[in-house]
Design a protein around this motif. Structure first.
Motif, PDB file in Angstrom:
ATOM      1  N   PHE A 337      53.124 -34.182-107.416  1.00  0.00           N
ATOM      2  CA  PHE A 337      53.916 -34.580-106.247  1.00  0.00           C
ATOM      3  C   PHE A 337      54.884 -33.462-105.875  1.00  0.00           C
ATOM      4  O   PHE A 337      55.167 -32.574-106.670  1.00  0.00           O
ATOM      5  N   THR A 338      55.388 -33.526-104.660  1.00  0.00           N
ATOM      6  CA  THR A 338      56.458 -32.640-104.227  1.00  0.00           C
ATOM      7  C   THR A 338      57.404 -33.404-103.314  1.00  0.00           C
ATOM      8  O   THR A 338      56.960 -34.206-102.486  1.00  0.00           O
ATOM      9  N   ASN A 339      58.695 -33.173-103.483  1.00  0.00           N
ATOM     10  CA  ASN A 339      59.701 -33.752-102.591  1.00  0.00           C
ATOM     11  C   ASN A 339      60.159 -32.741-101.545  1.00  0.00           C
ATOM     12  O   ASN A 339      61.000 -33.064-100.695  1.00  0.00           O
ATOM     13  N   ASP A 340      59.623 -31.519-101.588  1.00  0.00           N
ATOM     14  CA  ASP A 340      60.087 -30.450-100.704  1.00  0.00           C
ATOM     15  C   ASP A 340      59.972 -30.815 -99.228  1.00  0.00           C
ATOM     16  O   ASP A 340      60.903 -30.594 -98.441  1.00  0.00           O
ATOM     17  N   PHE A 341      58.827 -31.362 -98.844  1.00  0.00           N
ATOM     18  CA  PHE A 341      58.615 -31.690 -97.432  1.00  0.00           C
ATOM     19  C   PHE A 341      59.523 -32.837 -96.982  1.00  0.00           C
ATOM     20  O   PHE A 341      60.072 -32.806 -95.876  1.00  0.00           O
ATOM     21  N   ALA A 342      59.675 -33.850 -97.832  1.00  0.00           N
ATOM     22  CA  ALA A 342      60.525 -34.991 -97.474  1.00  0.00           C
ATOM     23  C   ALA A 342      61.991 -34.585 -97.403  1.00  0.00           C
ATOM     24  O   ALA A 342      62.730 -35.031 -96.522  1.00  0.00           O
ATOM     25  N   VAL A 343      62.425 -33.744 -98.323  1.00  0.00           N
ATOM     26  CA  VAL A 343      63.814 -33.261 -98.296  1.00  0.00           C
ATOM     27  C   VAL A 343      64.079 -32.514 -96.996  1.00  0.00           C
ATOM     28  O   VAL A 343      65.103 -32.727 -96.331  1.00  0.00           O
ATOM     29  N   GLN A 344      63.143 -31.656 -96.608  1.00  0.00           N
ATOM     30  CA  GLN A 344      63.301 -30.893 -95.369  1.00  0.00           C
ATOM     31  C   GLN A 344      63.300 -31.813 -94.155  1.00  0.00           C
ATOM     32  O   GLN A 344      64.067 -31.624 -93.202  1.00  0.00           O
ATOM     33  N   ALA A 345      62.435 -32.821 -94.168  1.00  0.00           N
ATOM     34  CA  ALA A 345      62.347 -33.758 -93.049  1.00  0.00           C
ATOM     35  C   ALA A 345      63.662 -34.513 -92.860  1.00  0.00           C
ATOM     36  O   ALA A 345      64.146 -34.673 -91.730  1.00  0.00           O
ATOM     37  N   ASN A 346      64.232 -34.966 -93.963  1.00  0.00           N
ATOM     38  CA  ASN A 346      65.511 -35.677 -93.879  1.00  0.00           C
ATOM     39  C   ASN A 346      66.622 -34.757 -93.396  1.00  0.00           C
ATOM     40  O   ASN A 346      67.482 -35.156 -92.596  1.00  0.00           O
ATOM     41  N   LYS A 347      66.585 -33.527 -93.856  1.00  0.00           N
ATOM     42  CA  LYS A 347      67.597 -32.552 -93.457  1.00  0.00           C
ATOM     43  C   LYS A 347      67.493 -32.250 -91.964  1.00  0.00           C
ATOM     44  O   LYS A 347      68.503 -32.177 -91.256  1.00  0.00           O
ATOM     45  N   THR A 348      66.272 -32.089 -91.483  1.00  0.00           N
ATOM     46  CA  THR A 348      66.048 -31.786 -90.067  1.00  0.00           C
ATOM     47  C   THR A 348      66.600 -32.884 -89.162  1.00  0.00           C
ATOM     48  O   THR A 348      67.199 -32.609 -88.117  1.00  0.00           O
ATOM     49  N   GLU A 349      66.409 -34.138 -89.574  1.00  0.00           N
ATOM     50  CA  GLU A 349      66.834 -35.268 -88.761  1.00  0.00           C
ATOM     51  C   GLU A 349      68.275 -35.712 -89.026  1.00  0.00           C
ATOM     52  O   GLU A 349      68.798 -36.582 -88.337  1.00  0.00           O
ATOM     53  N   GLY A 350      68.885 -35.135 -90.050  1.00  0.00           N
ATOM     54  CA  GLY A 350      70.252 -35.531 -90.378  1.00  0.00           C
ATOM     55  C   GLY A 350      70.333 -36.857 -91.099  1.00  0.00           C
ATOM     56  O   GLY A 350      71.384 -37.508 -91.107  1.00  0.00           O
ATOM     57  N   PHE A 351      69.201 -37.273 -91.730  1.00  0.00           N
ATOM     58  CA  PHE A 351      69.198 -38.519 -92.490  1.00  0.00           C
ATOM     59  C   PHE A 351      69.786 -38.272 -93.879  1.00  0.00           C
ATOM     60  O   PHE A 351      69.526 -37.232 -94.495  1.00  0.00           O
ATOM     61  N   LYS A 352      70.539 -39.220 -94.379  1.00  0.00           N
ATOM     62  CA  LYS A 352      71.068 -39.130 -95.733  1.00  0.00           C
ATOM     63  C   LYS A 352      70.071 -39.764 -96.688  1.00  0.00           C
ATOM     64  O   LYS A 352      69.686 -40.916 -96.527  1.00  0.00           O
ATOM     65  N   THR A 353      69.630 -39.012 -97.697  1.00  0.00           N
ATOM     66  CA  THR A 353      68.686 -39.568 -98.667  1.00  0.00           C
ATOM     67  C   THR A 353      69.428 -40.454 -99.663  1.00  0.00           C
ATOM     68  O   THR A 353      70.532 -40.125-100.098  1.00  0.00           O
ATOM     69  N   THR A 354      68.830 -41.577 -99.991  1.00  0.00           N
ATOM     70  CA  THR A 354      69.443 -42.529-100.920  1.00  0.00           C
ATOM     71  C   THR A 354      68.591 -42.775-102.166  1.00  0.00           C
ATOM     72  O   THR A 354      69.070 -43.351-103.136  1.00  0.00           O
ATOM     73  N   THR A 355      67.333 -42.334-102.134  1.00  0.00           N
ATOM     74  CA  THR A 355      66.457 -42.513-103.290  1.00  0.00           C
ATOM     75  C   THR A 355      66.712 -41.402-104.304  1.00  0.00           C
ATOM     76  O   THR A 355      66.566 -40.222-103.972  1.00  0.00           O
ATOM     77  N   PRO A 356      67.102 -41.733-105.543  1.00  0.00           N
ATOM     78  CA  PRO A 356      67.264 -40.695-106.567  1.00  0.00           C
ATOM     79  C   PRO A 356      65.936 -39.972-106.762  1.00  0.00           C
ATOM     80  O   PRO A 356      64.927 -40.609-107.071  1.00  0.00           O
ATOM     81  N   PRO A 357      65.877 -38.660-106.556  1.00  0.00           N
ATOM     82  CA  PRO A 357      64.588 -37.951-106.606  1.00  0.00           C
ATOM     83  C   PRO A 357      64.072 -37.691-108.013  1.00  0.00           C
ATOM     84  O   PRO A 357      64.852 -37.438-108.942  1.00  0.00           O
ATOM     85  N   ALA A 358      62.772 -37.749-108.165  1.00  0.00           N
ATOM     86  CA  ALA A 358      62.136 -37.411-109.432  1.00  0.00           C
ATOM     87  C   ALA A 358      62.223 -35.906-109.645  1.00  0.00           C
ATOM     88  O   ALA A 358      62.086 -35.127-108.690  1.00  0.00           O
ATOM     89  N   GLY A 359      62.454 -35.507-110.871  1.00  0.00           N
ATOM     90  CA  GLY A 359      62.484 -34.092-111.208  1.00  0.00           C
ATOM     91  C   GLY A 359      61.098 -33.597-111.588  1.00  0.00           C
ATOM     92  O   GLY A 359      60.121 -34.366-111.495  1.00  0.00           O
ATOM     93  N   PRO A 360      60.978 -32.350-112.019  1.00  0.00           N
ATOM     94  CA  PRO A 360      59.669 -31.780-112.358  1.00  0.00           C
ATOM     95  C   PRO A 360      58.895 -32.563-113.416  1.00  0.00           C
ATOM     96  O   PRO A 360      57.671 -32.531-113.443  1.00  0.00           O
ATOM     97  N   ASN A 361      59.629 -33.269-114.282  1.00  0.00           N
ATOM     98  CA  ASN A 361      58.977 -34.042-115.338  1.00  0.00           C
ATOM     99  C   ASN A 361      58.771 -35.502-114.972  1.00  0.00           C
ATOM    100  O   ASN A 361      58.400 -36.327-115.799  1.00  0.00           O
ATOM    101  N   GLY A 362      59.019 -35.822-113.701  1.00  0.00           N
ATOM    102  CA  GLY A 362      58.799 -37.185-113.221  1.00  0.00           C
ATOM    103  C   GLY A 362      59.959 -38.118-113.434  1.00  0.00           C
ATOM    104  O   GLY A 362      59.829 -39.325-113.252  1.00  0.00           O
TER     105      GLY A 362
END
Length: 362
Positions: A337-362
């Motif tokens: 998995f990757t969160n890179d695209f979702a992080v960028q999408a939220n940043k572009t739209e100015g949305f605040k992320t609320t889901t604690p993201p999974a790290g490299p080890n899941g």
């Protein structure tokens, strides 16, 4: 979402062995056209009319794919046909609207597939059982006949997992494929199964007909956490890693559209959502529109608001695969998995992320 038969599985493995060829053929659809033209992406979902997969079609209805500059051609897998993740892996489509756990299974087979945006933190499924079955947990599966979407499907894996967690072996109960919708309802009505694992709107139809009740809740993040020991990331967008690497700008457009959709879902009511979906999705031979809205209100908590893979989710999914024996070797969760695209999408739209993201080890 499911692997339909040994023949289908064999054809998929053959296609995976020809990965370079399929990657080239699939990439052409996303990269075709002159510079500045709108890229086209083929996305097959594991049932567009199922509530667990509604974001894919909703994004289309809201005009978000067009807004973010991508032409997404949606299709849906058919009972008895090739599953969405199989079609993606073999290059028939570019992306799959399917469960995250398939990325783990593919890696175990030597194929790099990743989840580029996560839409739900729960399977969205319920174990619907007849009253006389006496089933209240996986401990009661012994001696029962249990219906799943298809053998090898995500519902099949979850059914085996719920049993294994309670010490019940797969050999101690029987699993049969019943599909979804009217075929799943009929299986309960005719006494072919004691329970069936299914999703909305089939759940609402079963309840309305009085042929079954919800014995185990995997429909919400809270329910999945209680039953499985953690958030279980289900519906997402899967693509071959080589295809993602060759089409990052296009992938970002798709993720932008779906993250905007998840934010819209989070800020609107079930009725608002139903009003935007095709009429045939929300009112048909199974359910009325009122039934659909009631069911979505109940299970809307499965959807993540920001497209982020939740912390601990990949580990829960891996534990499930290992417990039922689907995966036996080492798995690098960071490559699934990757969160890179979702992080960028939220940043572009100015949305605040609320889901604690999974790290490299899941």
């Amino acid at each position: 979402m499911s692997r339909r038969s040994a023949a289908v599985a064999a054809s998929v493995l053959t296609a995976l062995a020809l990965g370079a060829v399929s990657a080239c053929s699939s990439t052409s659809s996303a990269a075709s056209g002159s510079a500045g033209s709108t890229p086209t992406v083929k996305l097959m979902a594991g049932g567009l009319d199922k509530q667990i997969y509604l974001p894919y079609q909703l994004a289309q209805q809201l005009g978000f794919y067009k807004k973010y500059g991508v032409d997404v051609q949606l299709s849906t897998e058919q009972d008895g046909g090739v599953g969405a993740e199989e079609a993606m892996a073999s290059g028939q489509v570019d992306m799959a609207g399917a469960w995250y756990n398939h990325t783990i299974e593919f890696q175990a087979k030597g194929k790099a597939v990743e989840d580029v945006v996560q839409l739900s933190g729960a399977p969205g499924e319920r174990e619907m059982c007849t009253k006389k079955s006496g089933v209240t947990s996986g401990a009661d599966f012994k001696g029962k006949t249990l219906g799943v979407t298809d053998l090898g499907s995500g519902t099949d894996t979850l059914t085996q997992f719920l049993a294994a967690k309670k010490g019940v072996k797969t050999s101690q109960f029987h699993r049969i494929a019943v599909g979804a919708g009217s075929t799943a309802v009929a299986a309960l009505q005719k006494g072919k199964v004691d329970c069936v694992m299914t999703t909305q709107p089939t759940v609402a139809a079963i309840q309305k007909k009085g042929v079954g009740t919800s014995a185990i809740d995997l429909a919400t993040t809270a329910g999945a956490t209680a039953a499985m020991g953690g958030a279980y990331p289900a519906a997402g967008v899967l693509a071959r890693t080589d295809w993602v690497n060759q089409n990052k700008a296009t992938v970002q457009k798709v993720v932008d559209a779906l993250v905007a959709t998840m934010h819209w879902i989070n800020t609107h009511s079930a009725a608002d959502i139903a009003n935007k979906l095709p009429a045939s999705f929300v009112s048909n031979q199974l359910v009325t529109k009122a039934d659909y809205i009631s069911a979505l209100t109940e299970d809307k908590g499965q959807f993540l608001p920001d497209g982020i893979m939740p912390a601990g989710g990949p580990k829960t999914s891996l534990a499930t695969e290992q417990l039922v024996g689907n995966v036996k070797g080492a798995v690098d969760l960071g490559k699934t998995f990757t969160n890179d695209f979702a992080v960028q999408a939220n940043k572009t739209e100015g949305f605040k992320t609320t889901t604690p993201p999974a790290g490299p080890n899941g």
